[in-house]
Design a protein around this motif. Sequence first.
Motif, mmCIF file in Angstrom:
data_model
loop_
_atom_site.group_PDB
_atom_site.id
_atom_site.type_symbol
_atom_site.label_atom_id
_atom_site.label_comp_id
_atom_site.label_asym_id
_atom_site.label_seq_id
_atom_site.Cartn_x
_atom_site.Cartn_y
_atom_site.Cartn_z
ATOM 1 N N GLY A 53 1.074 -0.890 -0.631
ATOM 2 C CA GLY A 53 -0.018 -0.083 0.189
ATOM 3 C C GLY A 53 0.648 1.740 -0.285
ATOM 4 N N LEU A 54 2.137 1.244 0.841
ATOM 5 C CA LEU A 54 2.336 2.477 0.687
ATOM 6 C C LEU A 54 3.397 2.585 -0.549
ATOM 7 N N ALA A 55 4.463 1.304 -0.855
ATOM 8 C CA ALA A 55 4.802 1.777 -2.377
ATOM 9 C C ALA A 55 3.805 2.430 -3.528
ATOM 10 N N LYS A 56 2.195 1.745 -3.452
ATOM 11 C CA LYS A 56 1.681 2.063 -4.308
ATOM 12 C C LYS A 56 1.643 4.166 -4.232
ATOM 13 N N LYS A 57 1.221 4.256 -2.665
ATOM 14 C CA LYS A 57 0.938 5.589 -2.498
ATOM 15 C C LYS A 57 1.610 6.317 -3.254
ATOM 16 N N LYS A 58 3.370 6.024 -3.190
ATOM 17 C CA LYS A 58 4.659 6.395 -3.573
ATOM 18 C C LYS A 58 4.386 6.852 -4.271
ATOM 19 N N ILE A 59 3.949 5.519 -5.195
ATOM 20 C CA ILE A 59 4.093 5.701 -6.885
ATOM 21 C C ILE A 59 2.857 7.088 -7.516
ATOM 22 N N TYR A 60 1.710 7.433 -6.487
ATOM 23 C CA TYR A 60 1.168 8.405 -7.087
ATOM 24 C C TYR A 60 1.403 9.792 -6.613
ATOM 25 N N SER A 61 2.357 9.745 -5.765
ATOM 26 C CA SER A 61 2.446 10.890 -5.439
ATOM 27 C C SER A 61 3.653 11.766 -6.410
ATOM 28 N N ASN A 62 3.195 11.121 -7.935
ATOM 29 C CA ASN A 62 4.327 11.547 -8.699
ATOM 30 C C ASN A 62 5.669 12.019 -8.821
ATOM 31 N N LYS A 63 6.692 11.773 -7.651
ATOM 32 C CA LYS A 63 7.989 11.861 -7.579
ATOM 33 C C LYS A 63 8.226 10.322 -8.162
ATOM 34 N N ASP A 64 9.478 10.277 -8.984
ATOM 35 C CA ASP A 64 10.528 9.297 -9.333
ATOM 36 C C ASP A 64 11.076 8.715 -8.017
ATOM 37 N N ASN A 65 10.334 8.411 -6.844
ATOM 38 C CA ASN A 65 11.196 7.879 -6.168
ATOM 39 C C ASN A 65 11.461 6.728 -5.470
ATOM 40 N N TYR A 66 12.217 5.640 -6.875
ATOM 41 C CA TYR A 66 12.430 4.606 -7.235
ATOM 42 C C TYR A 66 12.561 3.910 -6.002
ATOM 43 N N LEU A 132 5.866 1.250 -13.382
ATOM 44 C CA LEU A 132 6.434 1.061 -11.186
ATOM 45 C C LEU A 132 5.360 0.327 -10.722
ATOM 46 N N LEU A 133 3.746 0.885 -11.388
ATOM 47 C CA LEU A 133 2.677 0.127 -10.492
ATOM 48 C C LEU A 133 2.381 -0.972 -11.105
ATOM 49 N N MET A 134 2.409 -1.380 -12.215
ATOM 50 C CA MET A 134 1.990 -2.252 -13.095
ATOM 51 C C MET A 134 4.139 -4.125 -12.286
ATOM 52 N N SER A 135 4.552 -3.018 -12.404
ATOM 53 C CA SER A 135 6.009 -3.807 -11.263
ATOM 54 C C SER A 135 5.560 -4.345 -9.805
ATOM 55 N N VAL A 136 4.698 -3.634 -9.410
ATOM 56 C CA VAL A 136 4.440 -3.609 -7.790
ATOM 57 C C VAL A 136 3.461 -4.446 -8.112
ATOM 58 N N ASN A 137 2.314 -4.029 -8.900
ATOM 59 C CA ASN A 137 0.979 -5.518 -9.298
ATOM 60 C C ASN A 137 1.812 -6.773 -9.199
ATOM 61 N N LEU A 138 3.171 -6.890 -10.204
ATOM 62 C CA LEU A 138 3.111 -8.097 -10.972
ATOM 63 C C LEU A 138 3.972 -8.969 -9.634
ATOM 64 N N ALA A 139 4.784 -7.943 -8.981
ATOM 65 C CA ALA A 139 5.189 -8.547 -7.707
ATOM 66 C C ALA A 139 3.499 -8.902 -6.474
ATOM 67 N N THR A 140 3.314 -8.006 -6.610
ATOM 68 C CA THR A 140 1.973 -8.868 -5.530
ATOM 69 C C THR A 140 1.249 -9.923 -6.007
#
Length: 190
Positions: A53-66, A132-140
């Motif tokens: 959840g925190l990873a997805k929130k960070k993705i939508y903060s529009n900062k490229d904080n990989y 990024l979002l799809m990479s997190v979704n793939l991990a899930t």
Amino acid sequence: MKEFIERLKSKYKQIKPHFYLMNILIFIAKVVLFLITKSLSFLISSLYNLGIGLAKKKIYSNKDNYKSIGSFVIIASLCFIIYSIWIIITHKMVSYNLYIGITIATITFYDIGYSIYEIRKSIKNKNKQNNLLMSVNLATALISLQLTQSALLSFTQVGIDNSLYNGMIGIIVGLSSLTIGMSICLKNKK
């Protein structure tokens, strides 16, 4: 009809950045279940949902904080690996019927295929946020393979303790998810 579809797409784009809240709600629900049942499995698996959840929130903060997004996926993966080890140690058995097992398998394999398709598409379109979002979704989705195996074995081998196999696949998919998290962190260097 075309106007209706466009309005649906617009609404979806508005609420999509808030999808991470589902993982946070699942985290809270599992913590409550832990407090009620005193079952350590709820607490350990709740931490996985919090990390995703925190990873997805960070993705939508529009900062490229990989690095922070990848770190959340790594932490979530480590929590899942611990949970999988706990399954082996406690001989945790689950029971699902045929229809639920097939439904879980269908959803899991759809999620994996869709995530891979969207990752390829986002690379082609140079859409970093969706990648990024799809990479997190793939991990899930990979993590869901453990639930899929548990469900399928529970109705094909009724009454047999498959906790070792379920825990082992959990460790394997947890390591795969961990690898995705590390690769997200390494994107920061590019």
